[in-house]
Each structure stands twice: as structure tokens, then as C-alpha cells.
Design an enzyme around this catalytic site. Structure first.
Site, PDB file in Angstrom:
ATOM      1  N   GLY A 150       0.826  -1.009  -0.008  1.00 50.35           N
ATOM      2  CA  GLY A 150       0.074  -0.176   0.074  1.00 50.35           C
ATOM      3  C   GLY A 150       0.953   1.124  -0.032  1.00 50.35           C
ATOM      4  N   CYS A 151       0.376   2.319   0.728  1.00 51.54           N
ATOM      5  CA  CYS A 151       1.249   3.544   0.649  1.00 51.54           C
ATOM      6  C   CYS A 151       2.543   3.199   1.308  1.00 51.54           C
ATOM      7  CB  CYS A 151       0.411   4.445   1.569  1.00 51.54           C
ATOM      8  SG  CYS A 151       1.158   5.868   1.937  1.00 51.54           S
ATOM      9  N   PHE A 152       3.519   3.589   0.470  1.00 52.54           N
ATOM     10  CA  PHE A 152       5.015   3.592   1.104  1.00 52.54           C
ATOM     11  C   PHE A 152       5.296   4.240   2.496  1.00 52.54           C
ATOM     12  CE2 PHE A 152       6.619   6.008  -2.798  1.00 52.54           C
ATOM     13  CZ  PHE A 152       6.117   7.442  -2.389  1.00 52.54           C
TER      14      PHE A 152
END
Length: 181
Positions: free
Chosen positions: A17-19
Site C-alpha cells: 500500500g502507501c509507502f
């Protein structure tokens, strides 16, 4: 493996998902030497955040995790990874939706591929649902822009950090207390 201040270094690239979230977790893991946010798996050279977020480049937001296998093994790194994101949702993590948020493991060698497949099978059995995590071989890693590095550390009270990242960190701290750095 390379030499990093006397330590053996192994690298694996993970998309959860979002880094910002994945980086925040692995920055706290004992035995992890470096975590770099970036992009992998796409078909465009030198992608930027805006292009990746459009979904047009085919890249996934990832982190390159460099770790000392004499301190933490690949299976434990992957265990933490799977415990701190939802590997059963295709191209989404919570409200973050799009191919850039895919769950993915970019293994760097055959041993990592074997370990990753074993961990995926165990997670799938434990959850009782199909794991949709993509398993890829080595791919070009493009480092994200500087504003994405240490995002949580620099913005802990920002709304996204408090609502999304902090609960993931709390889950990590609760279940992997022995791996806190």
C-alpha cells in the site's frame, strides 16, 4: 549480499500500500539497516509520484528494505510485512485504491522467492482467505522524491499519519515487540 559497516546486507523490495506506512514500520525493526521509499514494477523510466498515482506507469509504491540476515531473517521481515497490511485486498489498502497500492514482494534471489511463497501460503492458511500479493523477481527500483522519505517521522500529527500509519505501528509494536529497534 554487500558489506554494510561490517554487517551482511540482504535486500528485498515490498509493496504494502502507501509507502509512507511500510517505511514507518520497517524503520522501527531491529536488524533493518535502511528503508527507502520508491517505485517498482512499471514500464516507465524515472517515474514521479504524480505519474505513479495516476496508475498509468504500472509502478507500485514500494520500499527497499536492507537488512542484516544475521539479526533478522527474510521470513521474519516478510512476517512483519504481512502482519502490517492487508494482503487479501486487490490494489487497495483501506481508502488507498489503485494499482500503485498493490501488495507485492519483489524477491531478489531464488531463496527469497521460496521463503516468500512459503510465508504467503502460511498467511493464506491463517487468514482463511486468498492472498493476492504479487510475487515478482528483481525489478528496477526507482527512489521516490525526497519529500516521501521519512514522511511519518516528519509529519506524525498529519491526519493521514494519525489515522492510517499510527494504527499500523501500534499493531506492529503489539505483535512484534521483540523486533523493535
Amino acid at each position: 549480499m554487500n558489506d554494510h559497516k561490517g554487517a551482511k546486507v540482504e535486500t528485498i523490495v515490498l509493496g504494502g500500500g502507501c509507502f509512507w506506512c511500510t517505511e514507518a514500520v520497517f524503520k522501527q525493526v531491529r536488524g533493518v539497516l535502511a528503508v527507502t521509499p520508491g517505485y517498482a514494477g512499471g514500464h516507465v523510466s524515472n517515474p514521479d509520484y504524480q505519474a505513479v498515482c495516476s496508475g498509468a506507469t504500472g509502478h507500485i509504491e514500494v520500499v527497499k528494505v536492507e537488512f542484516d540476515p544475521q539479526v533478522i531473517d527474510c521470513a521474519t521481515v516478510l512476517g512483519i510485512f504481512f502482519a502490517t497490511h492487508d494482503p487479501t485486498t486487490l490494489n487497495r489498502q483501506g481508502a488507498d485504491v489503485g494499482t500503485q497500492y498493490a501488495s507485492a514482494v519483489f524477491y531478489q534471489n531464488d531463496d527469497q522467492k521460496t521463503v516468500a511463497q512459503r510465508v504467503i501460503n502460511a498467511v493464506q492458511e491463517q487468514l482463511g482467505r486468498p492472498v493476492v500479493t504479487q510475487l515478482h523477481g528483481p525489478a528496477t527500483f526507482w527512489t521516490a522524491e525526497p519529500e516521501h522519505h521519512d514522511y511519518y517521522a516528519r509529519n506524525p500529527y498529519q491526519g493521514y499519519c494519525m489515522a492510517v500509519i499510527e494504527p499500523k505501528l501500534a499493531k506492529f509494536r503489539q505483535h512484534y515487540r521483540e523486533w523493535l529497534s
